[in-house]
Design an enzyme around this catalytic site. Structure first.
Site, PDB file in Angstrom:
ATOM      1  N   ASP A 184     137.163 101.834  66.079  1.00 35.26           N
ATOM      2  CA  ASP A 184     138.311 102.453  65.944  1.00 35.26           C
ATOM      3  C   ASP A 184     139.348 101.492  65.137  1.00 35.26           C
ATOM      4  O   ASP A 184     139.745 100.653  65.816  1.00 35.26           O
ATOM      5  CB  ASP A 184     138.748 103.522  66.975  1.00 35.26           C
ATOM      6  CG  ASP A 184     140.219 104.412  66.491  1.00 35.26           C
ATOM      7  OD1 ASP A 184     140.543 104.301  65.312  1.00 35.26           O
ATOM      8  OD2 ASP A 184     140.659 104.848  67.426  1.00 35.26           O
ATOM      9  N   HIS A 235     141.168 112.615  63.414  1.00 36.39           N
ATOM     10  CA  HIS A 235     141.064 111.145  63.518  1.00 36.39           C
ATOM     11  C   HIS A 235     139.557 111.036  63.469  1.00 36.39           C
ATOM     12  O   HIS A 235     138.633 111.818  63.571  1.00 36.39           O
ATOM     13  CB  HIS A 235     141.359 110.602  64.767  1.00 36.39           C
ATOM     14  CG  HIS A 235     141.455 109.278  64.615  1.00 36.39           C
ATOM     15  ND1 HIS A 235     142.048 108.453  63.698  1.00 36.39           N
ATOM     16  CD2 HIS A 235     141.160 108.276  65.666  1.00 36.39           C
ATOM     17  CE1 HIS A 235     142.202 107.122  63.863  1.00 36.39           C
ATOM     18  NE2 HIS A 235     141.158 107.049  65.152  1.00 36.39           N
ATOM     19  N   CYS A 268     141.691 107.125  57.651  1.00 34.84           N
ATOM     20  CA  CYS A 268     140.558 106.795  58.582  1.00 34.84           C
ATOM     21  C   CYS A 268     139.143 107.213  58.204  1.00 34.84           C
ATOM     22  O   CYS A 268     138.253 106.517  58.476  1.00 34.84           O
ATOM     23  CB  CYS A 268     140.896 107.348  59.766  1.00 34.84           C
ATOM     24  SG  CYS A 268     141.117 109.417  60.033  1.00 34.84           S
TER      25      CYS A 268
END
Length: 396
Positions: free
Chosen positions: A226, A194, A142
């Site tokens: 996201d 994250h 990510c």
């Protein structure tokens, strides 16, 4: 038996509703001339039929109210005006691109902010990710996915001129962040960290009062991007917090490191070593070679061929099991400033680690390079912050 009324009815009699005879003569229609028409020029009406013996009058009309038709007048007289300065313009002119009106997409792309420091008019909708932005996605990376998205947004004038781009790391002291509505699985997913991207409108941040802002107003919302969420891409910060952290008050506190996108792009570096498995791969070599020798039968040449094939398959196997999740196909990312400092990787120490102790040391260089750390309520306030307003709570 005949009716007395019908018996006296004469169908051939002249009645007012069957003939104009016996009716009062109609008056002449009013004339459309402003001045009265002389009697000699009047047309005889039907009420006064002209006698066949009468002849047209040769007497000229009265000169008291002469009639004449108006003549059209020019806006200017050619004789009194300067002919050199008043040239007749052509009806059709050749097309000139530099003098024509631009197309609407060109206006929107080339539109510049009305004020300084990137503060323009409030954008109505968030920018949409292009197909190329989503195609570079890699599962379990990510921080690199957001790095590429921040790079793409920083190169688009319609984004950087209207939005403040920020990168947000989410983690906690135990590196066990619980997130809901993630695409990895239904229910809750626990990550060690994250990374998301947040856009806040420049014009909104320039305001000093927030009386006109509402949570559901799209023109004054912060937007979250996201890649791994099941929510809308993008969605507002309020929707993202409510859908991703619904039980935050019952779980260990999560923290949010907010970093300006230019700072993140310049200082981030990762060699992907955090994704390499921790057990020793050397211990697999003698085991794999021993298993290959047990299955080799036949002559010496046949045994050599089996060992060669076994070695090649071992290399492929080691390459596949080296990483917890297959890495991206492009080279490892190292920002220009990190490259100047000789930094190979600073992902876990500089971005994932959250300094939340009250007496934790914090230098100006660290705050400038690695952003600020907020708790959930502080991050919520930051997503609604107005520049020049109240100071938001930050945990450093």
């Amino acid at each position: 038996m005949s009716h007395p009324v019908l018996g006296s009815f004469d169908p051939f009699a002249v009645h007012p509703f069957t003939s104009n005879r016996g009716l009062a003569p109609q008056p002449p229609q009013p004339t459309g001339f402003p001045a009265p028409i002389p009697t000699a020029m009047l047309v005889p009406s039907a009420a006064a039929p002209v006698s066949p013996s009468s002849t047209p009058s040769s007497t000229p009309p009265s000169s008291q109210n002469p009639l004449h038709a108006p003549r059209p007048r020019r806006a200017y007289s050619p004789a009194s005006s300067n002919t050199s300065s008043r040239q007749q313009q052509p009806i059709f002119v050749p097309f000139r691109p530099e003098q024509s009106s631009p197309d609407l997409p060109d206006i929107l792309i080339k539109k510049k902010p009305a004020h300084g420091f990137g503060f323009g008019s409030e954008p109505s909708t968030p920018p949409i990710m292009k197909n190329s932005d989503a195609s570079a996605y890699t599962h379990c990376y990510c921080e690199e996915n957001i790095y590429l998205l921040a790079t793409a947004f920083a190169e688009r004038s319609d984004v950087k001129d209207s939005w403040e781009i920020s990168v947000v790391f989410i983690s906690n002291a135990g590196k066990t962040v619980a997130l809901w509505n993630q695409s990895a699985r239904q229910g809750v997913v626990v990550w060690d960290y994250h990374v998301i991207l947040v856009l806040r409108p420049w014009a909104w941040l320039a305001k000093e009062e927030s009386a006109d802002r509402t949570e559901n107003n799209a023109t004054t919302a912060s937007w979250v991007y996201d890649f791994d969420t099941q929510l809308l891409k993008p969605c507002t910060a309020q929707e993202y917090i409510a859908g991703t952290f619904p039980f935050h008050d019952q779980l260990p506190a999560d923290f949010f490191r907010v970093i300006p996108a230019p700072t993140y792009l310049d200082n981030f570096a990762s060699d992907r070593s955090h994704m390499v498995r921790t057990f020793s791969l050397i211990s697999l070599v003698p085991m794999r070679t021993h298993n290959a020798s047990l299955h080799s039968e036949g002559g010496p040449g046949h045994s050599h061929e089996n060992q060669k094939d076994s070695t090649l398959s071992l290399v492929e196997e080691l390459e596949n099991i080296r990483y917890i999740s297959p890495p991206p196909g492009y080279p490892a990312i190292c920002g220009p400033r990190a490259k100047e400092k000789g930094v190979k990787t600073n992902l876990m120490e500089a971005f994932v680690r959250m300094s939340t102790r009250p007496g934790a040391e914090s230098t100006i260089e660290e705050v400038e390079t690695y952003g600020q750390v907020f708790d959930l309520e502080g991050f919520r306030s930051w997503s609604q912050e107005v520049r020049g307003g109240s100071q938001v709570h930050a945990a450093r």
